[in-house]
Design an enzyme around this catalytic site. Sequence first.
Site: not given
Ligand code: KIV
Length: 271
Positions: A51-52, A90, A122, A189
């Site tokens: 979700d980044s 995610d 998460e 993380e």
């Molecule tokens: O969304 C993401 O990129 C992540 C990584 C930082 C593990 O959850």
Amino acid sequence: MSVHKDVKRVTTHTLQAMKDAGEKIAMLTSYDYSLGKIVDDAGIDIILVGDSASNVMAGHETTLPITLDQMIYHASSVVRAIQRCLVVVDLPFGSYQGNSRAALDSSIRIMKESGAHAIKLEGGMEIKESIIRILTAGIPVMGHLGLTPQSIYKFGTYTVRAKEDAEAEKLIEDAKMLEEVGCFALVLEKIPAKLAKRVAEEVSIPVIGIGAGHEVDGQVLVLHDMLGITSEFSPRFLRRYANLYDTIKGAVEQYIDDVRSVDFPNEKEQY
Ligand code: KIV
């Protein structure tokens, strides 16, 4: 003999075999077809459609705004590109915290509509029921503890998590719970390296770190950060393997010059 060299398709079982054999797991994010293909062709074990994407693809300050539909769009683009790696997606903020039924529905949509192989979410004890319900449907789940960016407004900052004993003990309990219910792996993380080492030793499933030191079972980075496409984000744990911001900007500047000076297209570049 090495596990990762012998597999045509990475599965959750491959990852477990890699941990058992002491082989490190390499994971990166991707969000689109073109970069996903390069990352898979390079031999990555896991692509995380993180979700980044909310930050690096859409320019939001946090991961909170990205929607389930947008995650499915990114994930299906990546799935069309890959031949070997495992694709984990995610669950975005708001798509699973409400109740376990919502969590299952969101996970089923991701699996059905994108063709991805697993989901990540998460949290620990507070979402245990949802994790069990998703696993019961046959969907592989990766956990994520430590700094969990979807809770940024609760934490208040992106600083290192679990430095105090109480938070460290809760993290260990959460990790053991994730293992016990049947998660195939977990991400840690931004936590102290010593704590991450302890978790990797105390749980049998693969532990993938980001800002968690090297004594875990694998590493993950955000692709745009490690390629140097983004420049404003520079945490200590980030190693930049390229400076694509400058490379791409230079190429675009050259193109603009060539168009303006009528150098492009030349005789050979026309019909
Ligand atoms: O969304 C993401 O990129 C992540 C990584 C930082 C593990 O959850």
